[in-house]
Design an enzyme around this catalytic site. Structure first.
Site, PDB file in Angstrom:
ATOM      1  N   ASP A 486       0.780  -1.228   0.000  1.00 34.32           N
ATOM      2  CA  ASP A 486       0.000   0.000   0.000  1.00 34.32           C
ATOM      3  C   ASP A 486       0.815   1.283   0.000  1.00 34.32           C
ATOM      4  O   ASP A 486       0.322   2.341  -0.335  1.00 34.32           O
ATOM      5  CB  ASP A 486      -0.801   0.000   1.308  1.00 34.32           C
ATOM      6  CG  ASP A 486      -2.265  -0.010   1.054  1.00 34.32           C
ATOM      7  OD1 ASP A 486      -2.644   0.144  -0.098  1.00 34.32           O
ATOM      8  OD2 ASP A 486      -3.007  -0.180   2.034  1.00 34.32           O
TER       9      ASP A 486
HETATM   10  C1  GLC Z   1      -2.162  -3.171   5.330  1.00 37.29           C
HETATM   11  C2  GLC Z   1      -3.352  -3.030   4.408  1.00 37.29           C
HETATM   12  C3  GLC Z   1      -3.245  -3.967   3.230  1.00 37.29           C
HETATM   13  C4  GLC Z   1      -1.907  -3.855   2.569  1.00 37.29           C
HETATM   14  C5  GLC Z   1      -0.785  -4.035   3.574  1.00 37.29           C
HETATM   15  C6  GLC Z   1       0.587  -3.826   2.979  1.00 37.29           C
HETATM   16  O1  GLC Z   1      -2.212  -4.368   6.016  1.00 37.29           O
HETATM   17  O2  GLC Z   1      -4.566  -3.287   5.082  1.00 37.29           O
HETATM   18  O3  GLC Z   1      -4.274  -3.711   2.310  1.00 37.29           O
HETATM   19  O4  GLC Z   1      -1.827  -4.795   1.554  1.00 37.29           O
HETATM   20  O5  GLC Z   1      -0.939  -3.114   4.620  1.00 37.29           O
HETATM   21  O6  GLC Z   1       0.799  -2.520   2.603  1.00 37.29           O
END
Ligand code: GLC
Length: 799
Positions: A486
């Site tokens: 993310d």
């Molecule tokens: C958090 C978010 C998820 C994402 C992860 C890695 O857990 O909820 O959607 O894939 O971070 O960034």
């Protein structure tokens, strides 16, 4: 240092002292009504949507921490001393168990977090309390049952009876949790309460909503008085630890018209030595003003409450019955049989919306997250997964991409522009079909956002199509705002940045599509999707192979991230593990990249997401570099992709490594080191601080995380190797060589399989023979029993 232990028999985690490093919480309610419940009765409740229908107010980021909760104060009317049945918020001095008690009056405590219920017990000055909190099945309310007993200490002479008062207390949220904490000129003027027949009604209207009703009542004892305006209960400049009403032992019978509605009732009672008195409270939500009275009558008898609790326990027992194991690792058994599955159910219900680290106002049901949450839950209640997949598919656009999340109340989506969201459908849908054999589901029609209808199969097809038609300069799918990671927000001015994980997901998804096409007789699609997978594999292996591992992405300037050419962020975990689990990596690539994970990313607390972390902000990489080195995506041990590495190792047959990785992030293994680990030892957390952080080993952001599902998949389907497939149940363990074997009970497509695995030759992987009901099978795939409902015994010899 440890704060509690697992009670295996009762499926409870028992907390022996209340001052845990962080609040250790539980979730009560499994359908529409949800109550977050800490070990000191902190937390809040909501109906369906933690933002729009928040029932109790909770103060995130508060000092002291964990305020706002389900509080019961007790007062000795003779001495005027008072305390809480859950330690917070009065915070009496604790009697530390292993230290000789200095006085009779120190506070003793125990909290039992069970499956859907929490019991907090206390003892103070000869008064014992036991409060049982739970949400009865099918109800939109929670029960608190308090039992108070006078049990004079041995040798304490004289006092024959006690003159006590009890005060209940909740603070109502004005429904919209965001407005509740921002718009005071408005919301300090909408509060409204009414008190009738021993029931406190919270009737504040919010905007156009006219009929939301919160209620709080003692169902079996008539109150002596009440307060529903906060300052009357607390006192002006008063506080939770010493509210005016409790200090003075009297109520004002206040009604809230504006300001801050609360619910509190006072009860006066006497207890003779050995006597117990029971108080039952209901706290609930309805849109029917007549309902509270009916519910108060329904739940006025302690026997009814006991029966409801029993029903709840049986319900959970049934839920967790579809997979259980007896292995050589008792902590693995505890996690797999109870706590990991329990957490999977919770993440399935609430996605990333409401936890002690997610405030319930920002995120609804995440598209990417919710798809993955189905993986650890589909074996429990597949019908619910089917419904969820339909809701998710309805938030996919006609071009194949998807909304990033949707509101649980309205099911309407919001946010978009991620490169990966849609592809998670090609992970969740195959998992559902493999579990159930329900290939007809692929023909179910679900509208896209925009109205056009498409079958579930078509939804997957469009997901793949989106990613193979939006390519960057290297021919890899564009990452857009981010992919699974993310925080990898590579600038998009020229819309050129590319992901290496997305094409690996395409390979995975396309292979599943090809298998499904075969099942439903779409011959031309078998070839088409195998070809897509083959071409994407070639491309990834050509342009994204760095020599010893896969790079992670290409930025706007076509420069790699996660390459040996980079000074920081040289190697990332995701593309190594997905390289293997998608089947894209050639054998020697698989070995090389997973060996690189071991060499560069592995630590004793788990595998770091990447290394070395970014030491300063690099604008074109985005928010990944906001975090200090060792936290979150910037080099923490992310517990969600760790199981991807376990799966990759299992695919490669390296069972000792897979198990070592599993143990490093397994919560129960941290029970004895809770001072370092800090979060609950019974559920996974999102991340553990990485080795570049001074608190290396500290867990953070527990409960609502993809770590729950993926760790369950890794241990149950890959390490233990009992894995549903389209045509049956595969038995393909990959275990530590030293294990002599294990047993699994698995309910699969309606039949119960008792599977005994023996490992006489001390191997990690490989199945020599499988017998089903004493008949030898020709492979390690147990064909489904079409008649269903039977018990089968399977013996598996590894070697
Ligand atoms: C958090 C978010 C998820 C994402 C992860 C890695 O857990 O909820 O959607 O894939 O971070 O960034």
């Amino acid at each position: 240092m440890k704060y509690g232990y697992f009670d295996k028999e009762n499926r409870e985690y028992v907390i022996q002292r209340p001052d845990t490093p962080l609040p250790w919480i539980n979730y009560l309610g499994s359908e529409n009504y949800c109550a977050l419940m800490s070990n000191t009765a902190g937390g809040y409740s909501f109906y369906k949507d933690p933002r729009e229908r928040r029932i109790l107010r909770y103060r995130y980021n508060n000092v002291p921490m964990d305020r706002g909760g389900r509080y019961l104060y007790l007062r000795d009317n003779k001495t005027k001393d008072f305390w809480s049945a859950s330690w917070q918020p009065v915070l009496k001095k604790l009697k530390i168990k292993d230290q000789k008690a200095k006085s009779n009056s120190d506070y003793e405590y125990e909290c039992r977090h069970g499956l859907g219920y929490t019991i907090i017990s206390s003892e103070y000055s000869g008064i014992r309390t036991k409060t049982t909190y739970f949400v009865p099945l099918g109800e939109n309310l929670e029960i608190w049952m308090l039992e108070v007993k006078f049990e004079p200490k041995k040798g304490a002479l004289g006092v024959k009876s006690r003159d006590l008062s009890l005060f209940s207390f909740v603070e109502f949220c004005l429904w919209d949790a965001l407005n509740d904490m921002t718009d005071y000129q408005y919301n300090l003027n909408i509060g409204e309460t009414k008190v009738e027949e021993n029931i406190i009604y919270h009737l504040s209207r919010y905007r156009v909503e006219q009929n939301l009703v919160g209620y709080f009542a003692c169902t079996n004892v008539t109150a002596k008085g009440f307060d529903t305006q906060r300052k009357d209960f607390m006192g002006n400049y008063g506080n939770w630890s010493a509210p005016r009403a409790v200090v003075e032992g009297k109520m004002n019978n206040s009604l809230a018209v504006g300001w801050s509605p609360v619910g509190s009732q006072m009860f006066n009672f006497n207890l003779k030595s050995g006597e117990t008195k029971t108080f039952i409270f209901v706290l609930g939500f309805t849109e029917n003003i007549k309902e509270p009275l009916t519910k108060a009558e329904k739940f006025e008898d302690p026997n009814v409450i006991e029966k409801e609790l029993e029903k709840l326990k049986n319900y959970w027992g049934g839920n967790l019955n579809n997979y259980s194991v007896q292995s050589e690792d008792p902590e693995l058994d505890l996690m797999v049989n109870t706590w990991n599955q329990y957490q999977c159910r919770t993440t399935f219900n609430w996605s990333r919306s409401a936890s002690y680290y997610e405030s319930g106002i920002g995120r609804g049901m995440g598209f990417r997250d919710s798809n993955q949450d189905t993986l650890g839950f589909v074996h429990m209640i597949p019908e619910k997964v089917k419904e969820r997949i339909i809701d998710l598919a309805a938030n996919q656009f006609e071009d194949g991409s998807a909304y990033h999340q949707y509101s649980p109340l309205t099911k309407k989506g919001n946010g978009s522009g991620y490169g990966d969201d849609h592809l998670w459908l090609t992970v969740s849908i195959p998992a559902y079909v493999k579990e159930t054999g329900d290939i007809r589901f692929l023909e179910t029609e679900v509208p896209f956002v925009g109205g056009e209808k498409g079958t579930i199969y078509e939804h997957m097809a469009r997901a793949i199509n989106f990613s193979i038609t939006h390519l960057g300069p290297h021919g890899l799918p564009k990452i857009y705002f981010a992919d699974w990671n993310d925080c990898l927000n590579l600038t998009q001015e020229k819309e050129k940045a590319e992901s290496v994980m997305i094409p690996q997901m395409v390979v995975y998804g396309a292979r599943e599509m090809a298998k499904m096409a075969e099942l439903i007789g779409k011959k031309e699609d078998i070839k088409k999707y195998n070809q897509i997978a083959t071409e994407m594999t070639k491309k990834v292996n050509k342009v994204a192979w760095d020599g010893n591992w896969y790079i992670r992405a290409f930025d706007e300037d076509e420069e790699p991230l996660g390459s040996s050419k980079n000074k920081e962020g040289q190697i990332y975990l995701e593309t190594q593990a997905w390289g293997v689990l998608s089947g894209a990596a050639e054998k020697d690539q698989a070995i090389k990249c997973m060996d690189s994970v071991r060499k560069h990313l592995w630590t004793q607390h788990g595998i770091m997401l990447m290394t070395p972390p970014y030491s300063k902000f690099i604008p074109k990489y985005g928010s990944i570099c906001v975090y200090p080195p060792g936290l979150k995506e910037n080099g923490a041990i992310f517990c969600h992709p760790n199981p991807w590495a376990m799966i990759a190792e299992c695919i490669m047959g390296r069972g000792d490594l897979a198990y070592e990785y599993y143990k490093a992030v397994q919560p129960a293994a941290h029970n004895e080191t809770a001072d370092l680990y800090k979060t609950e030892p019974y559920v996974y957390c999102q991340m553990i601080a990485g080795k570049h952080h001074k608190d290396f080993g500290e867990g953070k952001n527990s409960w609502l995380t993809g770590s729950a599902s993926w760790n369950f998949v890794a241990v149950s389907q890959w390490i233990l190797g009992i894995r549903p497939d389209y045509e049956g149940l595969l038995v393909d363990p990959c275990i530590p060589k030293a294990w002599k074997g294990f047993q699994v009970k698995r309910i699969f497509r309606g039949s119960t399989y008792y599977i005994t695995v023996r490992n006489p030759e001390g191997v990690s992987k490989g199945v020599k023979s499988v017998t089903l009901d004493n008949k030898r099978l020709t492979s390690n795939l147990i064909p489904p029993d079409k008649t269903g409902g039977k018990e089968h015994h399977t013996e598996v010899i590894m070697g």
